[in-house]
Design a protein around this motif. Sequence first.
Motif, PDB file in Angstrom:
ATOM      1  N   UNK A 246       7.120   5.365  -2.661  1.00 20.89           N
ATOM      2  CA  UNK A 246       7.424   4.764  -3.888  1.00 20.89           C
ATOM      3  C   UNK A 246       8.808   4.511  -4.076  1.00 20.89           C
ATOM      4  N   UNK A 247       9.853   5.293  -3.573  1.00 19.68           N
ATOM      5  CA  UNK A 247      11.248   4.957  -3.312  1.00 19.68           C
ATOM      6  C   UNK A 247      11.573   3.385  -2.823  1.00 19.68           C
ATOM      7  N   UNK A 248      10.983   3.401  -1.832  1.00 22.32           N
ATOM      8  CA  UNK A 248      11.024   2.097  -1.140  1.00 22.32           C
ATOM      9  C   UNK A 248      10.552   0.812  -1.842  1.00 22.32           C
ATOM     10  N   UNK A 249       9.431   1.182  -2.390  1.00 22.99           N
ATOM     11  CA  UNK A 249       8.846   0.047  -3.433  1.00 22.99           C
ATOM     12  C   UNK A 249       9.638  -0.311  -4.586  1.00 22.99           C
ATOM     13  N   UNK A 250      10.315   0.638  -5.288  1.00 23.87           N
ATOM     14  CA  UNK A 250      11.248   0.498  -6.288  1.00 23.87           C
ATOM     15  C   UNK A 250      12.537  -0.082  -5.907  1.00 23.87           C
ATOM     16  N   UNK A 251      13.058   0.159  -4.611  1.00 20.30           N
ATOM     17  CA  UNK A 251      14.204  -0.185  -4.505  1.00 20.30           C
ATOM     18  C   UNK A 251      14.157  -1.795  -4.077  1.00 20.30           C
TER      19      UNK A 251
ATOM     20  N   UNK B 248       1.008  -1.163  -0.020  1.00 17.56           N
ATOM     21  CA  UNK B 248      -0.094  -0.068  -0.013  1.00 17.56           C
ATOM     22  C   UNK B 248       0.835   1.273   0.094  1.00 17.56           C
ATOM     23  N   UNK B 249       0.812   1.941  -1.169  1.00 16.69           N
ATOM     24  CA  UNK B 249       1.721   3.366  -1.110  1.00 16.69           C
ATOM     25  C   UNK B 249       1.373   4.410  -0.778  1.00 16.69           C
TER      26      UNK B 249
ATOM     27  N   UNK C 265      -3.045   3.326   4.834  1.00 11.83           N
ATOM     28  CA  UNK C 265      -2.708   2.210   5.877  1.00 11.83           C
ATOM     29  C   UNK C 265      -3.659   1.163   5.566  1.00 11.83           C
ATOM     30  N   UNK C 266      -4.580   0.862   4.576  1.00 11.76           N
ATOM     31  CA  UNK C 266      -5.533   0.037   4.635  1.00 11.76           C
ATOM     32  C   UNK C 266      -4.915  -0.938   3.783  1.00 11.76           C
ATOM     33  N   UNK C 267      -4.453  -2.150   4.855  1.00  7.44           N
ATOM     34  CA  UNK C 267      -3.962  -3.328   3.769  1.00  7.44           C
ATOM     35  C   UNK C 267      -5.014  -4.397   3.875  1.00  7.44           C
ATOM     36  N   UNK C 268      -5.997  -4.445   4.104  1.00  7.85           N
ATOM     37  CA  UNK C 268      -7.161  -5.322   3.704  1.00  7.85           C
ATOM     38  C   UNK C 268      -7.050  -6.086   2.357  1.00  7.85           C
TER      39      UNK C 268
ATOM     40  N   UNK D   5       1.993   2.291   3.940  1.00  5.08           N
ATOM     41  CA  UNK D   5       2.596   3.484   4.067  1.00  5.08           C
ATOM     42  C   UNK D   5       4.038   3.024   3.536  1.00  5.08           C
ATOM     43  N   UNK D   6       4.041   2.545   2.369  1.00  6.96           N
ATOM     44  CA  UNK D   6       5.375   2.583   1.688  1.00  6.96           C
ATOM     45  C   UNK D   6       5.490   3.497   0.794  1.00  6.96           C
TER      46      UNK D   6
END
Length: 271
Positions: free
Chosen positions: A168-173, A126-127, A131-134, A165-166
């Motif tokens: 975009x930079x963290x997801x790409x990495x 979830x970017x 914070x909704x991970x359902x 709450x990820x």
Amino acid sequence: MIQRETTTDVPEATDLPSIIRPYGDTTGDAMVQMSFTMPVPAGKRAELAALALARQMGLDPASVVHAKAMGPHFTFFIVYGKVNHLIDYAGIEVPEGREYPLLPAKEVDLAIRTVLKRRLVVVGACIGTDAHTVGIDAILNVKGFAGEKGLEYHREIQVVNMGAQVTVEELLERAKAEDADAVLVSQVVTQKNAHIHNTKQMAAAFHAAYPTAVGPGMGRPLLIAGGPRFDTVTEAELGVDRIFGKGTTPAEVASYLVHALLPTWTPQEDS
């Protein structure tokens, strides 16, 4: 093995009612109910303002059946009224269903093992501030959704669920580190079109980082966006490869991964 879907008989277009109206108290009375909030304190003036809005929206006659203060400066309304619009029901075009077969879990794994010859890597998150991970958990976690187990259930799929709450930079990495074949992002929070902004930002970052074509060993991961409010935009507008809306099941996503990433796979016919 292709999972055959059972279908109910659908009336031909000639059997459908041509012109319809909304239903309130009796068939065809054209009565509707709607709710909204206005930035005014509760009171008679506020109710008159709500009625004025309702009339401008085509409800006539209309009445305020509920009004409640939402703090000192806002009022919530429920308005009931009659519309004068007609709908050509028979003339509505229904979009075609999915363009790929719904595969059972065993065939998804067989396709990956046969064609890819390694585990297919999926990174999900979830970017933004969402914070909704359902939604993402329903697709990725083994517990799944609607009686179907999630992608973690597949022996041939490696799932990395980054949670909420990820950036975009963290997801790409992480996608680069895992050599991801597909990236799934879930967006539930829609205020001020945050879901659209976040997804476009994510897609732009991946397109910039992976200038080559999508596909295993070819470059960019497959980009998939999911959420309940993406029905106003297209894949091209967001920059993603696929949008999944509310009610999507893990089997639909797994089958799409095979369809999009393993195009040489031929679904096995019933024996």
